[in-house]
Design a protein around this motif. Structure first.
Motif, PDB file in Angstrom:
ATOM      1  N   GLY A 126      -1.472  -9.286  13.644  1.00 28.48           N
ATOM      2  CA  GLY A 126      -0.728 -10.519  13.406  1.00 28.48           C
ATOM      3  C   GLY A 126       0.039 -10.494  12.100  1.00 28.48           C
ATOM      4  O   GLY A 126       0.299 -11.541  11.499  1.00 28.48           O
ATOM      5  N   GLU A 127       0.379  -9.266  11.661  1.00 29.60           N
ATOM      6  CA  GLU A 127       1.097  -9.136  10.387  1.00 29.60           C
ATOM      7  C   GLU A 127       2.377  -8.346  10.623  1.00 29.60           C
ATOM      8  O   GLU A 127       2.506  -7.643  11.622  1.00 29.60           O
ATOM      9  CB  GLU A 127       0.224  -8.380   9.373  1.00 29.60           C
ATOM     10  N   TRP A 128       3.307  -8.430   9.662  1.00 34.03           N
ATOM     11  CA  TRP A 128       4.504  -7.593   9.718  1.00 34.03           C
ATOM     12  C   TRP A 128       4.584  -6.790   8.437  1.00 34.03           C
ATOM     13  O   TRP A 128       4.233  -7.293   7.368  1.00 34.03           O
ATOM     14  CB  TRP A 128       5.774  -8.432   9.860  1.00 34.03           C
ATOM     15  N   VAL A 129       5.043  -5.576   8.576  1.00 24.25           N
ATOM     16  CA  VAL A 129       5.225  -4.752   7.382  1.00 24.25           C
ATOM     17  C   VAL A 129       6.612  -4.115   7.405  1.00 24.25           C
ATOM     18  O   VAL A 129       7.190  -3.890   8.469  1.00 24.25           O
ATOM     19  CB  VAL A 129       4.163  -3.618   7.281  1.00 24.25           C
ATOM     20  N   ALA A 130       7.131  -3.855   6.211  1.00 21.63           N
ATOM     21  CA  ALA A 130       8.350  -3.048   6.065  1.00 21.63           C
ATOM     22  C   ALA A 130       7.891  -1.715   5.496  1.00 21.63           C
ATOM     23  O   ALA A 130       7.094  -1.680   4.553  1.00 21.63           O
ATOM     24  CB  ALA A 130       9.303  -3.744   5.105  1.00 21.63           C
ATOM     25  N   VAL A 131       8.338  -0.627   6.120  1.00 23.57           N
ATOM     26  CA  VAL A 131       7.871   0.703   5.703  1.00 23.57           C
ATOM     27  C   VAL A 131       9.045   1.478   5.100  1.00 23.57           C
ATOM     28  O   VAL A 131      10.073   1.643   5.739  1.00 23.57           O
ATOM     29  CB  VAL A 131       7.303   1.491   6.911  1.00 23.57           C
ATOM     30  N   GLU A 132       8.869   1.907   3.853  1.00 20.85           N
ATOM     31  CA  GLU A 132       9.865   2.799   3.231  1.00 20.85           C
ATOM     32  C   GLU A 132       9.196   4.140   3.057  1.00 20.85           C
ATOM     33  O   GLU A 132       7.990   4.202   2.848  1.00 20.85           O
ATOM     34  CB  GLU A 132      10.227   2.309   1.828  1.00 20.85           C
ATOM     35  N   ARG A 133       9.984   5.191   3.111  1.00 14.87           N
ATOM     36  CA  ARG A 133       9.335   6.488   2.903  1.00 14.87           C
ATOM     37  C   ARG A 133      10.142   7.388   2.008  1.00 14.87           C
ATOM     38  O   ARG A 133      11.351   7.274   1.927  1.00 14.87           O
ATOM     39  CB  ARG A 133       9.052   7.169   4.224  1.00 14.87           C
ATOM     40  N   SER A 134       9.436   8.286   1.340  1.00 14.09           N
ATOM     41  CA  SER A 134      10.127   9.283   0.532  1.00 14.09           C
ATOM     42  C   SER A 134       9.406  10.608   0.670  1.00 14.09           C
ATOM     43  O   SER A 134       8.170  10.650   0.754  1.00 14.09           O
ATOM     44  CB  SER A 134      10.199   8.847  -0.928  1.00 14.09           C
ATOM     45  N   ALA A 135      10.205  11.679   0.755  1.00 17.22           N
ATOM     46  CA  ALA A 135       9.643  13.017   0.900  1.00 17.22           C
ATOM     47  C   ALA A 135       9.207  13.506  -0.470  1.00 17.22           C
ATOM     48  O   ALA A 135       9.875  13.245  -1.475  1.00 17.22           O
ATOM     49  CB  ALA A 135      10.677  13.944   1.489  1.00 17.22           C
ATOM     50  N   ARG A 136       8.077  14.174  -0.523  1.00 10.07           N
ATOM     51  CA  ARG A 136       7.589  14.754  -1.774  1.00 10.07           C
ATOM     52  C   ARG A 136       7.926  16.244  -1.794  1.00 10.07           C
ATOM     53  O   ARG A 136       7.984  16.865  -0.724  1.00 10.07           O
ATOM     54  CB  ARG A 136       6.061  14.615  -1.831  1.00 10.07           C
ATOM     55  N   PRO A 137       8.086  16.813  -2.967  1.00  8.34           N
ATOM     56  CA  PRO A 137       8.423  18.247  -3.036  1.00  8.34           C
ATOM     57  C   PRO A 137       7.390  19.145  -2.346  1.00  8.34           C
ATOM     58  O   PRO A 137       7.728  20.198  -1.842  1.00  8.34           O
ATOM     59  CB  PRO A 137       8.468  18.545  -4.537  1.00  8.34           C
ATOM     60  N   MET A 197       0.845  -1.193   0.000  1.00 13.74           N
ATOM     61  CA  MET A 197       0.000   0.000   0.000  1.00 13.74           C
ATOM     62  C   MET A 197       0.881   1.242   0.000  1.00 13.74           C
ATOM     63  O   MET A 197       1.881   1.304   0.718  1.00 13.74           O
ATOM     64  CB  MET A 197      -0.893   0.026   1.249  1.00 13.74           C
ATOM     65  N   GLU A 198       0.485   2.218  -0.798  1.00 17.45           N
ATOM     66  CA  GLU A 198       1.113   3.539  -0.674  1.00 17.45           C
ATOM     67  C   GLU A 198       0.202   4.394   0.199  1.00 17.45           C
ATOM     68  O   GLU A 198      -1.009   4.455  -0.018  1.00 17.45           O
ATOM     69  CB  GLU A 198       1.262   4.188  -2.046  1.00 17.45           C
ATOM     70  N   LEU A 199       0.798   4.999   1.213  1.00 14.25           N
ATOM     71  CA  LEU A 199       0.044   5.838   2.141  1.00 14.25           C
ATOM     72  C   LEU A 199       0.748   7.187   2.178  1.00 14.25           C
ATOM     73  O   LEU A 199       1.904   7.279   2.594  1.00 14.25           O
ATOM     74  CB  LEU A 199       0.083   5.170   3.528  1.00 14.25           C
ATOM     75  N   VAL A 200       0.051   8.205   1.693  1.00 14.46           N
ATOM     76  CA  VAL A 200       0.677   9.534   1.641  1.00 14.46           C
ATOM     77  C   VAL A 200       0.216  10.335   2.854  1.00 14.46           C
ATOM     78  O   VAL A 200      -0.983  10.456   3.103  1.00 14.46           O
ATOM     79  CB  VAL A 200       0.340  10.261   0.322  1.00 14.46           C
ATOM     80  N   TYR A 201       1.196  10.812   3.602  1.00 13.57           N
ATOM     81  CA  TYR A 201       0.958  11.518   4.870  1.00 13.57           C
ATOM     82  C   TYR A 201       1.196  13.008   4.659  1.00 13.57           C
ATOM     83  O   TYR A 201       2.233  13.405   4.122  1.00 13.57           O
ATOM     84  CB  TYR A 201       1.940  10.953   5.910  1.00 13.57           C
TER      85      TYR A 201
END
Ligand code: HEM
Length: 183
Positions: A155-166, A129-133
Motif C-alpha cells: 500500500g505504498e509508492w516508491v520512486a527508484v533512482e539508480r546509479s552504477a558503481r565502478p 533506503m539505499e539498496l545496493v544490488y
C-alpha cells in the motif's frame, strides 16, 4: 536461472501478447535447453536474455521496459505463491531489507543451485533506503519492477533512482512518495 523465472516470463508473454508469440520466441532463439521449461528446472540465464531481446525486436518495446514490466509481474506472482514473506514485513523497507537474509536465503535452501543476487541496505532517512544490488547477471531493470510492485503490495509508492558503481554494483535509492510517479 531457476525455471520459475522462465515459466513466469513466458506466461506473461502469452497473457500480454499470445501463445504464438511464445512459440515464436522459442523458435527464434533456439534455446540449447530446448525451451520446454519447468518451474523446478535450472536453465542458462542467457536463454531468457535472448528471448527478452527477441521480444523487444518484435514488440518495439525497449529491453529495460520489458524487464521492469516483467519484474512487476513477478512481484505479483511471488505475493500469490509466497505470501508469508510479505506477511512477515511491516512495510516496504523492512521487506526489502529481508530479501538477502530471509527471502533469498529460503530460496537457496529450496534450490541450492539458485543464482541469486546480493543486496545491502541502509536507511538514509525515515523515507529513503539505499539498496545496493550486486549480480553478475545485471538484472537491475528487473529489480526496479520488483521493488515498485512490492511497495504497492504494502500500500505504498516508491520512486527508484539508480546509479552504477565502478565495481559493477548498482545502487538504488528507494524513496517513499505520496503518489505514484506517473500520477
Ligand atoms: C517473495 C519474494 C521473492 C522471492 C520468492 C524471490 C525469489 C527469487 C528466485 C526464485 C529467483 C531466481 C533465482 C535463480 O534464477 O536461480 C530470484 C532472482 C532474483 N531476485 Fe528475488 N525473490 C523475491 C523478492 C525479490 C525482490 C523484492 C527483489 C528486488 C529487489 C528481488 C530481486 C531479484 C533479482 C534481481 C533476481 C535475478 C537474479 C539476479 O539478479 O542475479 N527478489 N528471486
Amino acid at each position: 536461472m531457476k525455471g520459475v523465472v522462465f515459466t513466469e516470463f513466458l506466461g506473461l508473454v502469452e497473457e500480454a501478447f499470445s501463445a504464438d508469440m511464445v512459440d515464436d520466441l522459442i523458435d527464434a532463439t533456439s534455446p540449447p535447453s530446448g525451451g520446454a521449461y519447468t518451474a523446478v528446472g535450472t536453465y542458462d540465464h542467457a536463454e531468457i536474455v535472448a528471448m527478452v531481446v527477441a521480444l523487444s525486436a518484435r514488440s518495439g518495446i525497449a529491453v529495460p521496459d520489458l524487464l521492469a514490466t516483467f519484474g512487476r509481474h513477478l512481484a505479483g506472482r511471488f505475493h500469490e505463491l509466497y505470501p508469508v514473506f510479505f506477511e512477515r514485513a511491516s512495510d516496504i523497507f523492512s521487506f526489502l531489507s529481508s530479501i538477502d537474509d530471509v527471502i533469498h536465503a529460503e530460496v537457496r535452501k529450496l534450490y541450492p543451485d539458485a543464482a541469486l543476487p546480493q543486496f545491502e541496505d541502509r536507511m538514509l532517512d525515515d523515507d529513503v533506503m539505499e539498496l545496493v544490488y550486486r549480480s553478475p547477471r545485471r538484472m537491475d531493470d528487473l529489480a526496479v519492477g520488483l521493488i515498485e510492485r512490492c511497495a504497492e503490495i504494502f500500500g505504498e509508492w516508491v520512486a527508484v533512482e539508480r546509479s552504477a558503481r565502478p565495481d559493477g554494483a548498482v545502487a538504488f535509492v528507494v524513496r517513499r512518495v505520496a503518489e505514484p510517479a506517473s500520477a
